[in-house]
Design a protein around this motif. Sequence first.
Motif, short mmCIF file in Angstrom:
data_model
loop_
_atom_site.label_atom_id
_atom_site.label_comp_id
_atom_site.label_asym_id
_atom_site.label_seq_id
_atom_site.Cartn_x
_atom_site.Cartn_y
_atom_site.Cartn_z
N LYS A 1 -2.60 84.74 -23.97
CA LYS A 1 -3.62 83.56 -24.10
C LYS A 1 -4.78 83.69 -22.90
O LYS A 1 -5.77 83.41 -22.80
CB LYS A 1 -2.94 82.34 -24.08
CG LYS A 1 -2.23 82.41 -24.92
CD LYS A 1 -2.54 81.58 -25.96
CE LYS A 1 -1.44 81.32 -27.08
NZ LYS A 1 -2.03 80.65 -28.93
N GLU A 2 -4.25 84.27 -21.70
CA GLU A 2 -5.30 84.90 -20.97
C GLU A 2 -5.98 85.71 -21.00
O GLU A 2 -6.67 85.88 -19.91
CB GLU A 2 -4.60 84.96 -19.49
CG GLU A 2 -3.25 83.29 -18.84
CD GLU A 2 -5.01 82.25 -18.15
OE1 GLU A 2 -5.61 82.13 -18.33
OE2 GLU A 2 -4.34 81.61 -19.10
N GLU B 1 -5.33 92.27 -34.57
CA GLU B 1 -6.23 91.12 -33.81
C GLU B 1 -7.91 92.29 -34.44
O GLU B 1 -8.76 91.63 -33.90
CB GLU B 1 -6.20 91.08 -32.61
CG GLU B 1 -4.99 90.35 -32.81
CD GLU B 1 -4.21 89.75 -31.22
OE1 GLU B 1 -3.83 88.88 -31.01
OE2 GLU B 1 -4.91 91.20 -30.37
N LYS C 1 -9.87 86.67 -24.46
CA LYS C 1 -9.08 85.08 -24.00
C LYS C 1 -9.98 84.74 -25.51
O LYS C 1 -9.14 83.74 -25.65
CB LYS C 1 -9.80 84.64 -22.64
CG LYS C 1 -8.79 83.73 -22.78
CD LYS C 1 -9.21 82.87 -20.81
CE LYS C 1 -8.94 81.67 -20.79
NZ LYS C 1 -9.10 81.01 -19.42
N LEU C 2 -11.15 84.27 -25.55
CA LEU C 2 -11.71 83.67 -26.85
C LEU C 2 -11.22 84.15 -28.02
O LEU C 2 -11.06 83.44 -28.83
CB LEU C 2 -13.28 83.86 -26.76
CG LEU C 2 -14.01 83.09 -27.72
CD1 LEU C 2 -13.85 81.55 -27.93
CD2 LEU C 2 -15.34 84.19 -27.69
N GLU D 1 2.96 86.76 -23.99
CA GLU D 1 2.91 85.41 -24.50
C GLU D 1 1.91 84.45 -24.20
O GLU D 1 0.32 84.31 -23.72
CB GLU D 1 3.49 84.33 -25.12
CG GLU D 1 2.45 83.33 -26.27
CD GLU D 1 1.81 83.99 -27.50
OE1 GLU D 1 1.15 83.11 -27.45
OE2 GLU D 1 2.45 85.25 -27.71
N ASN E 1 -7.13 83.34 -28.56
CA ASN E 1 -7.51 81.62 -29.46
C ASN E 1 -7.75 81.61 -30.77
O ASN E 1 -7.34 80.93 -31.93
CB ASN E 1 -8.54 80.51 -28.41
CG ASN E 1 -7.31 81.06 -26.87
OD1 ASN E 1 -6.10 80.58 -27.04
ND2 ASN E 1 -7.74 80.67 -25.87
N ASP F 1 -5.72 82.95 -33.92
CA ASP F 1 -4.67 82.17 -33.41
C ASP F 1 -5.18 80.51 -34.42
O ASP F 1 -4.23 80.47 -35.47
CB ASP F 1 -3.51 82.08 -32.17
CG ASP F 1 -3.41 82.48 -31.46
OD1 ASP F 1 -3.20 83.65 -32.21
OD2 ASP F 1 -2.94 82.76 -30.51
N GLN F 2 -5.87 80.22 -34.45
CA GLN F 2 -6.96 78.81 -34.89
C GLN F 2 -6.66 79.58 -36.27
O GLN F 2 -6.49 78.33 -37.36
CB GLN F 2 -7.60 78.50 -34.52
CG GLN F 2 -7.00 77.88 -33.02
CD GLN F 2 -9.22 77.12 -32.88
OE1 GLN F 2 -8.91 76.42 -33.22
NE2 GLN F 2 -9.18 77.32 -31.37
#
Length: 600
Positions: free
Chosen positions: A416-417, A426, A532-533, A412, A536, A539-540
Amino acid sequence: MLLRWAKKGDGKLSKRSNDIDDMEMQLNILGSGKIERPKKLIMRPRIKVWMVRTITTVILWSCVVQLMALCDLWAPRLLKDMPCYFSHTGLPPPTKIDEDQSRASAKAELSPRNVRIQKEKSRVSDKLVLPTVSVKIEKEKPRVSDKLVLPTVSVKIEKEKPRVSDKLVLPTVSVKIEKEKSRVSAKPVLPPKRIYKNNGYIIVSCNGGLNQMRAAICDMVTIARYLNATLIVPELDKTSFWADPSDFEDIFDVDHFITSLRDEVRILKKLPPRLKKRVDAKQHYSLSPVSWSKISYYEHQILPLLLKHKVVHLNRTDTRLANNGLPLEIQKLRCRVNLNALRFTPQIELLGRRIVKILREKGPFIVLHLRYEMDMLAFSGCTQGCDSREVKELTEMRYSKDWWKEKVINSEVKRKEGFCPLTPEETALTLTALGIDRNAQIYIAAGDIYGGERRMANLRAAFPNLAKKETLLEPSDLQYFQNHTSQMAALDYLVSLESDIFIPTYDGNMAKVVEGHRRFLGFKKTLLLKRKLLVNLIDQYTTGSLSWDEFSTIVKEFHASQMGSPKTRVVIPEKPKEEDYFYANPQECLQMLDEPSRST
């Protein structure tokens, strides 16, 4: 009175035994005025005159005949610029039908009008009668020169059978071209050999996948050139995860590789026999060069070993040369090897072009390098979307590979990185947010997707026109390439170069090398995803923090400038892994667009 004519000899009258040849004549002149014939008078016979004339006529006609023969024989050699009216070379031999027709029309030809017409025809025929020409192209043995080698052409003259016609008969000109088994093509001009004192032999054992080995080969050629060494054709990795048994010549055109670089470095397919015995007996030096080294490292560390042992084995070759801080000629040689010398075999090139043709017939296409494969997931420790069984399988695989140093990985955190490849789910959200047409042709450049169709369901639902080489070609077309993952990856490489847009979901070796190659081809569109962008934002969106319009707008804004446009490589001193990879943005190579290429 007596008159006497006689030949004079030595003061006396000469007599011969033959009375005919005696030139004596006596005349008695009497007082009565009468001439009395002597009893003995020699007369020359009159038959000799007509005989002489006859013999002379025969001789003259013989001379004429001989002159005609000589004209036929010597006129083509001695009188090239003068017309010879006695020569009939090139005319077809008369047939029996021609002789009959000529006798039948002999009287008509004697009229003044026909004589005038025949004269005109004879003048025309002197100019228009052509022999049949047969041309045979014979391939000449290739020569090394600075001019293009052309095939030798031999011409054979064949007489054509005459045709019967009431008009002037002209032999036709037929050209027969015998095709060779291999098509006649212009041979490339080979660069001249570079002459230098050989400091030793370098054996190279590449490691990793196809494109990791490709970059390593470029570096090893450059190092051998700088050290004035002889390079042995690199050995490819056969013990990695893919276990591909392919040799160098199974993937790359080895002869082109050697000849195109002959003006830089000497490359041999095998070691000389006496040195090979030493290597088989382990009497050579073997080491792994330090990663991301400057060229000075090889000058001060590797060259002394080479001079001492004569044979040095470099057993690991990935990323052994720095991205930056190297002389310009070194960087340009790396470009030249990558972009010109490393050419795939004709079989791979042909099949790759065939895949591109099939795709082009349906319109523009996108290549998606979906790096969601088992080896990548095990190496990176990324398990997003995997069940417990799959997580266990990937972890066991990572621990089984001794050369994978990182064992304990938090999936995880790494995701995220932005250090994990995007999952198929995705990827489907990202492509849709970017506004890519649902009916767009998308070619998947990858091996087996981990999780199979279960993981591909969302992507296929969003973009139904997905294709792979296995779906575009017949099984028989790929039969030779089965169980040869590097050769299959070479096909994907070629298709990726030709695509309208190239989208990698992870910045692995193939993504980087293809990106750099497409820059060299004119900055072709390469969409570089900001993982990385994206993770995130995804997920939002999945948690409801972002609406679809907001999600789509942000994704488009941040990727508007990520299309492989020209830029300068980012240099981070002391952190080569974090700076831009040389082969992803070979800015030194792009200067070659305005320079004549020295390779073939």
